[in-house]
Design an enzyme around this catalytic site. Structure first.
Site, PDB file in Angstrom:
ATOM      1  N   CYS A  45      20.593  55.297  69.895  1.00  0.00           N
ATOM      2  CA  CYS A  45      20.019  56.245  68.768  1.00  0.00           C
ATOM      3  C   CYS A  45      18.476  56.514  69.306  1.00  0.00           C
ATOM      4  O   CYS A  45      18.008  57.725  69.238  1.00  0.00           O
ATOM      5  CB  CYS A  45      20.303  55.213  68.317  1.00  0.00           C
ATOM      6  N   ASP A 315      29.791  52.164  66.481  1.00  0.00           N
ATOM      7  CA  ASP A 315      30.045  54.013  67.249  1.00  0.00           C
ATOM      8  C   ASP A 315      31.846  52.468  67.394  1.00  0.00           C
ATOM      9  O   ASP A 315      32.487  53.265  67.417  1.00  0.00           O
ATOM     10  CB  ASP A 315      29.684  54.101  68.300  1.00  0.00           C
ATOM     11  N   ALA A 323      23.986  55.421  62.925  1.00  0.00           N
ATOM     12  CA  ALA A 323      23.407  54.233  63.604  1.00  0.00           C
ATOM     13  C   ALA A 323      23.541  53.565  62.246  1.00  0.00           C
ATOM     14  O   ALA A 323      23.770  52.669  62.065  1.00  0.00           O
ATOM     15  CB  ALA A 323      21.977  55.002  63.629  1.00  0.00           C
ATOM     16  N   HIS A 447       8.032  65.633  38.386  1.00  0.00           N
ATOM     17  CA  HIS A 447       8.026  67.090  38.908  1.00  0.00           C
ATOM     18  C   HIS A 447       6.943  67.617  39.509  1.00  0.00           C
ATOM     19  O   HIS A 447       5.878  66.897  39.193  1.00  0.00           O
ATOM     20  CB  HIS A 447       8.294  67.779  37.179  1.00  0.00           C
TER      21      HIS A 447
HETATM   22  P1  FAD Z   1      24.924  52.765  70.799  1.00  0.00           P
HETATM   23  O1  FAD Z   1      23.474  53.178  70.363  1.00  0.00           O
HETATM   24  O2  FAD Z   1      26.043  53.414  71.550  1.00  0.00           O
HETATM   25  O3  FAD Z   1      24.549  51.795  71.440  1.00  0.00           O
HETATM   26  C1  FAD Z   1      25.072  50.768  72.295  1.00  0.00           C
HETATM   27  C2  FAD Z   1      24.409  50.164  73.679  1.00  0.00           C
HETATM   28  O4  FAD Z   1      25.446  49.257  74.461  1.00  0.00           O
HETATM   29  C3  FAD Z   1      24.205  50.867  74.905  1.00  0.00           C
HETATM   30  O5  FAD Z   1      22.720  50.444  74.925  1.00  0.00           O
HETATM   31  C4  FAD Z   1      24.846  50.914  75.910  1.00  0.00           C
HETATM   32  O6  FAD Z   1      24.389  50.920  77.910  1.00  0.00           O
HETATM   33  C5  FAD Z   1      25.424  49.167  75.459  1.00  0.00           C
HETATM   34  N1  FAD Z   1      26.770  48.913  76.757  1.00  0.00           N
HETATM   35  C6  FAD Z   1      27.480  49.300  77.122  1.00  0.00           C
HETATM   36  N2  FAD Z   1      28.367  48.993  77.495  1.00  0.00           N
HETATM   37  C7  FAD Z   1      27.727  48.048  77.494  1.00  0.00           C
HETATM   38  C8  FAD Z   1      27.992  46.633  78.665  1.00  0.00           C
HETATM   39  N3  FAD Z   1      28.772  46.261  79.186  1.00  0.00           N
HETATM   40  N4  FAD Z   1      27.348  45.524  78.889  1.00  0.00           N
HETATM   41  C9  FAD Z   1      26.286  45.980  77.833  1.00  0.00           C
HETATM   42  N5  FAD Z   1      25.199  46.686  77.497  1.00  0.00           N
HETATM   43  C10 FAD Z   1      26.286  47.169  77.249  1.00  0.00           C
HETATM   44  N6  FAD Z   1      23.483  59.068  63.834  1.00  0.00           N
HETATM   45  C11 FAD Z   1      22.353  58.652  63.195  1.00  0.00           C
HETATM   46  O7  FAD Z   1      22.783  57.618  62.089  1.00  0.00           O
HETATM   47  N7  FAD Z   1      21.561  59.853  62.591  1.00  0.00           N
HETATM   48  C12 FAD Z   1      21.054  60.127  63.691  1.00  0.00           C
HETATM   49  O8  FAD Z   1      20.509  61.329  63.555  1.00  0.00           O
HETATM   50  C13 FAD Z   1      22.345  60.534  64.907  1.00  0.00           C
HETATM   51  N8  FAD Z   1      22.303  61.466  65.269  1.00  0.00           N
HETATM   52  C14 FAD Z   1      22.498  61.726  66.955  1.00  0.00           C
HETATM   53  C15 FAD Z   1      22.219  62.227  67.784  1.00  0.00           C
HETATM   54  C16 FAD Z   1      22.084  62.264  69.436  1.00  0.00           C
HETATM   55  C17 FAD Z   1      22.066  63.625  70.430  1.00  0.00           C
HETATM   56  C18 FAD Z   1      23.633  61.407  69.738  1.00  0.00           C
HETATM   57  C19 FAD Z   1      23.544  61.413  70.657  1.00  0.00           C
HETATM   58  C20 FAD Z   1      23.953  60.052  68.421  1.00  0.00           C
HETATM   59  C21 FAD Z   1      23.775  60.580  66.973  1.00  0.00           C
HETATM   60  N9  FAD Z   1      23.442  59.725  66.268  1.00  0.00           N
HETATM   61  C22 FAD Z   1      22.676  59.798  65.282  1.00  0.00           C
HETATM   62  C23 FAD Z   1      24.829  57.975  66.425  1.00  0.00           C
HETATM   63  C24 FAD Z   1      23.838  56.981  66.724  1.00  0.00           C
HETATM   64  O9  FAD Z   1      23.589  57.404  68.466  1.00  0.00           O
HETATM   65  C25 FAD Z   1      25.128  56.266  67.391  1.00  0.00           C
HETATM   66  O10 FAD Z   1      25.930  56.317  65.970  1.00  0.00           O
HETATM   67  C26 FAD Z   1      24.565  54.903  67.488  1.00  0.00           C
HETATM   68  O11 FAD Z   1      23.487  54.834  68.082  1.00  0.00           O
HETATM   69  C27 FAD Z   1      25.269  53.353  67.222  1.00  0.00           C
HETATM   70  O12 FAD Z   1      25.219  52.666  68.018  1.00  0.00           O
HETATM   71  P2  FAD Z   1      25.666  51.094  68.711  1.00  0.00           P
HETATM   72  O13 FAD Z   1      24.830  50.352  68.456  1.00  0.00           O
HETATM   73  O14 FAD Z   1      26.934  51.346  68.140  1.00  0.00           O
HETATM   74  O15 FAD Z   1      26.003  52.114  69.823  1.00  0.00           O
END
Ligand code: FAD
Length: 478
Positions: A45, A315, A323, A447
């Site tokens: 994110c 995710d 996010a 408004h």
């Molecule tokens: P992530 O943010 O994916 O974080 C997971 C972390 O875990 C990462 O840093 C990764 O490196 C780490 N990781 C993975 N495996 C391991 C491991 N084995 N050991 C340790 N660490 C590990 N969502 C919105 O709500 N609004 C938006 O405007 C939006 N815009 C987006 C734009 C783009 C271009 C993209 C790609 C996504 C967007 N999203 C948006 C989606 C959002 O980024 C994700 O839904 C959100 O980041 C998910 O959060 P998370 O904590 O599940 O995982």
């Protein structure tokens, strides 16, 4: 290898799910270890998703507004774009926010390990630290928040600087003359908007019959009208069947009934065809954690996996991959570990597409109501009738409410228009609080604001609204 350490709660992944979970657990008095390879927490994110894309979309909006100001008697010269400074600005936004998360992590006495973790059994993790060492971490409770990665269509990816995914696109290494975006979902449309505003001739190809398959058609149509002008072309019901790199670009072959040019050449191809959970390399089998068909970890309403002291959020734990959904699940998991009686059971997880205009919705959609054969009354307020939209020269909008005709309860809200992403929170509150149409109608909205369109849509459930006259029907409502 250093001595093993023990954590009361270990969080794997420092994205909006993981850091929210870690912060909440620490605030509840639990001792927490957070693992992520990033210099600071932030995840997709902050480093490669929501934040950098919105920073660039803001720049895109400024560019577009300079073009449109002519109507108001203000003429700008063509903007000069300094990509180095634009990149630096975007990176400064990311650094500022991730740096802040680093400080909040320290302030809460959370142990932060920079590395990649994998389970070796259901109470132990092996962490490959970024400095090359291995660290063993044993734990009482684990929260898996390892997120997702961009999907690539097998056989349709070329290893070339001309072929990029959303992470590559956010780097804005250059402004290509032409770009094909494969995928008409929100990430493709947002990134397409950025590049088109910078001057790239953007084409979008989507296999399905419309853009943004999750959104209602009336809302998507409002957006498509404007994107049809911003983009060179949106090819619907069209598939990409082949990609070939040549000296001049990537030659793309299309298939579909509407295809007029079977092959076209693009300077760059951006693949945005969805995201897949990062569940493959976590050693989940060693911890006996169950994974479902599409790679998502299976959880209950407390975000608990089949192993009672291991939780999964964000995710990696299922749709919608957003996010704010990840953060809320993170807080639920932390509270469940602390022994609180909690459940993740939202009625409305908002979705926002940060294009221009923005498209936002929450709760029930019309498509979902039709699938579930639910009787709903849909009321719409077109922004052509909004004073505020007119002052902004942005009458291209629509606000709609989905209402239970028997109870008059608000079941869903959809908005496409300038600033819809900020406005949708009122809809979320209405759905979550089980507000009635009369609650929205009777709440005095300031408004002139775009939020009045929500109030007036509610008013029109009971007949006409102030700025939208509908001749009364002989009997019944609406
Ligand atoms: P992530 O943010 O994916 O974080 C997971 C972390 O875990 C990462 O840093 C990764 O490196 C780490 N990781 C993975 N495996 C391991 C491991 N084995 N050991 C340790 N660490 C590990 N969502 C919105 O709500 N609004 C938006 O405007 C939006 N815009 C987006 C734009 C783009 C271009 C993209 C790609 C996504 C967007 N999203 C948006 C989606 C959002 O980024 C994700 O839904 C959100 O980041 C998910 O959060 P998370 O904590 O599940 O995982």
């Amino acid at each position: 290898m250093s001595e093993s350490i023990h954590a009361r709660v270990v969080v794997i992944g420092g994205g909006p799910g993981g850091y929210a979970a870690a912060f909440k657990a620490a605030d509840l008095g639990l001792e927490v270890t957070l693992i992520d390879e990033g210099e600071n927490p932030g995840g997709v994110c902050l480093y490669r998703g929501c934040i950098p894309s919105k920073a660039l979309l803001h720049a895109a909006k400024l560019i577009n507004e300079t073009h449109e100001a002519g109507e108001m008697g203000i003429t700008f010269t063509e903007p000069e774009i300094d990509l180095t400074r634009m990149r630096a600005w975007k990176e400064s936004v990311v650094k500022r926010l991730t740096g802040g998360l680093g400080q909040l992590t320290k302030a809460r006495n959370i142990r932060y390990l920079r590395g990649t973790a994998a389970f070796t059994d259901s109470t132990t993790l092996a962490v490959d630290l970024v400095d090359g060492e291995e660290q063993i971490v044993t734990f009482d409770n684990a929260i898996i928040a390892a997120g997702s990665s961009a999907t690539r269509i097998p056989g349709l990816w070329i290893d070339s600087p001309r072929m990029i995914d959303s992470t590559g696109a956010l780097e804005i290494p250059d402004i290509p003359g032409s770009m094909l975006v494969i995928g008409g979902g929100y990430i493709g449309l947002e990134m397409g908007t950025v590049y088109a505003s910078l001057g790239t001739r953007v084409s979008v190809v989507e296999m399905l019959s419309g853009i943004l398959p999750g959104a209602d058609r009336d809302l998507a149509d409002v957006l498509k009208k404007r994107l049809d002008k911003l983009f060179h072309e949106i090819m619907l019901e069209t598939s990409v069947t082949g990609l070939k790199e040549t000296d001049d670009g990537i030659e793309v072959t299309f298939e579909g009934e509407n295809v007029t040019e079977k092959t076209q050449l693009f300077d760059k191809v951006l693949m945005c065809v969805g995201r897949k959970p990062n569940s493959a390399n976590l050693g989940l089998d060693k911890a006996s954690v169950q994974v479902g068909m599409r790679g998502f970890i299976t959880t209950d309403q407390q975000c608990r996996t089949n192993i009672p002291h291991i939780f999964a959020i964000g995710d990696i734990a299922g749709e919608p991959m957003l996010a704010h959904k990840a953060s809320h699940e993170g807080m639920v998991a932390a509270e469940a570990i602390a022994g609180e009686k909690v459940a993740f059971e939202p009625h409305a997880i908002p979705g926002v597409v940060f294009t221009d205009p923005e498209l936002a919705w929450c709760g029930l959609t019309e498509a979902e109501a039709a699938r579930r054969d639910m009787e709903v009354k849909v009321v719409r307020f077109p922004w052509a009738a909004s004073g505020r939209a007119t002052t902004l020269a942005r009458n291209d909008g629509i606000t709609k409410l989905l209402i239970d005709p028997r109870t008059e309860r608000i079941l869903g809200v959809g908005i496409c228009g300038y600033g819809a992403g900020e406005m949708i929170s009122e809809g979320v509150l209405a759905v979550e609080m089980a507000a009635l149409a009369s609650d929205l109608k009777l709440s005095i909205h300031p408004h002139p604001t775009l939020s009045e369109t929500v109030m007036e849509a509610a008013e029109s459930f009971y007949g006409s609204s102030t700025h939208l006259y509908r001749p009364p029907k002989k009997s019944g409502k609406g």
